[in-house]
Design a protein around this motif. Structure first.
Motif, PDB file in Angstrom:
ATOM      1  N   LEU A  27     -13.119  -1.529   0.891  1.00  0.00           N
ATOM      2  CA  LEU A  27     -11.896  -2.334   0.971  1.00  0.00           C
ATOM      3  C   LEU A  27     -11.643  -2.793   2.399  1.00  0.00           C
ATOM      4  O   LEU A  27     -11.270  -3.946   2.628  1.00  0.00           O
ATOM      5  CB  LEU A  27     -10.705  -1.532   0.440  1.00  0.00           C
ATOM      6  CG  LEU A  27      -9.381  -2.277   0.353  1.00  0.00           C
ATOM      7  CD1 LEU A  27      -9.490  -3.508  -0.537  1.00  0.00           C
ATOM      8  CD2 LEU A  27      -8.287  -1.356  -0.164  1.00  0.00           C
ATOM      9  N   GLY A  28     -11.861  -1.907   3.362  1.00  0.00           N
ATOM     10  CA  GLY A  28     -11.694  -2.279   4.770  1.00  0.00           C
ATOM     11  C   GLY A  28     -12.645  -3.386   5.164  1.00  0.00           C
ATOM     12  O   GLY A  28     -12.256  -4.347   5.839  1.00  0.00           O
ATOM     13  N   PHE A  33      -7.474   6.340   9.881  1.00  0.00           N
ATOM     14  CA  PHE A  33      -7.707   4.890   9.841  1.00  0.00           C
ATOM     15  C   PHE A  33      -8.089   4.346  11.218  1.00  0.00           C
ATOM     16  O   PHE A  33      -8.751   3.322  11.310  1.00  0.00           O
ATOM     17  CB  PHE A  33      -6.483   4.149   9.306  1.00  0.00           C
ATOM     18  CG  PHE A  33      -6.308   4.245   7.806  1.00  0.00           C
ATOM     19  CD1 PHE A  33      -7.348   4.578   6.965  1.00  0.00           C
ATOM     20  CD2 PHE A  33      -5.082   3.987   7.232  1.00  0.00           C
ATOM     21  CE1 PHE A  33      -7.184   4.647   5.593  1.00  0.00           C
ATOM     22  CE2 PHE A  33      -4.896   4.044   5.863  1.00  0.00           C
ATOM     23  CZ  PHE A  33      -5.950   4.383   5.037  1.00  0.00           C
ATOM     24  N   VAL A  53      -9.250   8.117  -1.336  1.00  0.00           N
ATOM     25  CA  VAL A  53      -8.703   6.998  -0.554  1.00  0.00           C
ATOM     26  C   VAL A  53      -9.634   6.664   0.607  1.00  0.00           C
ATOM     27  O   VAL A  53      -9.912   5.486   0.872  1.00  0.00           O
ATOM     28  CB  VAL A  53      -7.274   7.314  -0.054  1.00  0.00           C
ATOM     29  CG1 VAL A  53      -6.808   6.307   0.982  1.00  0.00           C
ATOM     30  CG2 VAL A  53      -6.309   7.362  -1.223  1.00  0.00           C
ATOM     31  N   THR A  54     -10.141   7.679   1.277  1.00  0.00           N
ATOM     32  CA  THR A  54     -11.054   7.449   2.401  1.00  0.00           C
ATOM     33  C   THR A  54     -12.298   6.702   1.940  1.00  0.00           C
ATOM     34  O   THR A  54     -12.708   5.713   2.555  1.00  0.00           O
ATOM     35  CB  THR A  54     -11.437   8.783   3.064  1.00  0.00           C
ATOM     36  OG1 THR A  54     -10.237   9.394   3.561  1.00  0.00           O
ATOM     37  CG2 THR A  54     -12.411   8.581   4.201  1.00  0.00           C
ATOM     38  N   TYR A  88     -11.519   3.076   0.963  1.00  0.00           N
ATOM     39  CA  TYR A  88     -11.159   2.191   2.061  1.00  0.00           C
ATOM     40  C   TYR A  88     -12.351   1.731   2.893  1.00  0.00           C
ATOM     41  O   TYR A  88     -12.208   0.824   3.700  1.00  0.00           O
ATOM     42  CB  TYR A  88     -10.072   2.804   2.955  1.00  0.00           C
ATOM     43  CG  TYR A  88      -8.707   2.280   2.596  1.00  0.00           C
ATOM     44  CD1 TYR A  88      -8.284   1.046   3.071  1.00  0.00           C
ATOM     45  CD2 TYR A  88      -7.862   2.983   1.753  1.00  0.00           C
ATOM     46  CE1 TYR A  88      -7.042   0.540   2.742  1.00  0.00           C
ATOM     47  CE2 TYR A  88      -6.622   2.483   1.411  1.00  0.00           C
ATOM     48  CZ  TYR A  88      -6.212   1.263   1.908  1.00  0.00           C
ATOM     49  OH  TYR A  88      -4.984   0.758   1.562  1.00  0.00           O
ATOM     50  N   THR A 144       0.846  -1.192   0.000  1.00  0.00           N
ATOM     51  CA  THR A 144       0.000   0.000   0.000  1.00  0.00           C
ATOM     52  C   THR A 144       0.883   1.244   0.000  1.00  0.00           C
ATOM     53  O   THR A 144       0.680   2.169  -0.790  1.00  0.00           O
ATOM     54  CB  THR A 144      -0.926   0.003   1.231  1.00  0.00           C
ATOM     55  OG1 THR A 144      -1.782  -1.134   1.169  1.00  0.00           O
ATOM     56  CG2 THR A 144      -1.765   1.267   1.295  1.00  0.00           C
TER      57      THR A 144
END
Length: 141
Positions: free
Chosen positions: A52-53, A112, A45-46, A49, A17
């Motif tokens: 993805l998270g 995060f 990105v936020t 994610y 990453t």
């Protein structure tokens, strides 16, 4: 607690990453990007994610979503900070104040820790609801 294999995979994922972000930000790790572009990439990105998270957390073999989310946050903050420190300070000759000049990186050292536990909490709630919905109603007694 994630398995040893999961810890290794998280560490590997954090490195790749970081490497991807570094390569995208070349030649100066986003410093020459306009402010609006930096904000845009942070927002992108936020947003990316969140699914993805959830996907990554779904890959854990245990159902402890909140605990797993904290491990995910750890592996996507502490190692990334260390990689940034090595690249910017030790190799680049900068100092620790890079966290202010590279605010768009530092943002994720904190965000995060909010984002992934929220995802883990939501997954925990969804799992509890699924269990509750699957049980027949208990008679009042």
């Amino acid at each position: 607690m994630p398995s040893l294999k999961a810890h290794f995979n998280l560490l590997l994922m954090s490195f790749f990453t970081w490497l991807a972000f570094l390569l995208i930000g070349l030649p100066d790790y986003y410093q020459s990007w306009p402010f609006g572009a930096k904000v845009g990439i942070c927002l992108l990105v936020t947003v990316l994610y969140f699914p993805l998270g959830a996907f990554i957390l779904g890959k854990f073999s245990n159902p402890q979503h909140l605990l797993n989310a904290c491990f995910l946050a750890l592996y996507l903050t502490l190692p990334l900070f260390i990689y940034d420190y090595v690249y910017i300070v030790l190799i680049g000759g900068d100092d620790l104040t890079f966290v202010f000049r590279y605010w768009y990186l530092s943002l994720f050292y904190v965000s995060f820790w909010i984002q992934f536990p929220l995802i883990g909490w939501a997954m925990h709630r969804a799992a509890d609801k699924a269990i509750t919905d699957a049980r027949p109603d208990q008679p009042a007694g």
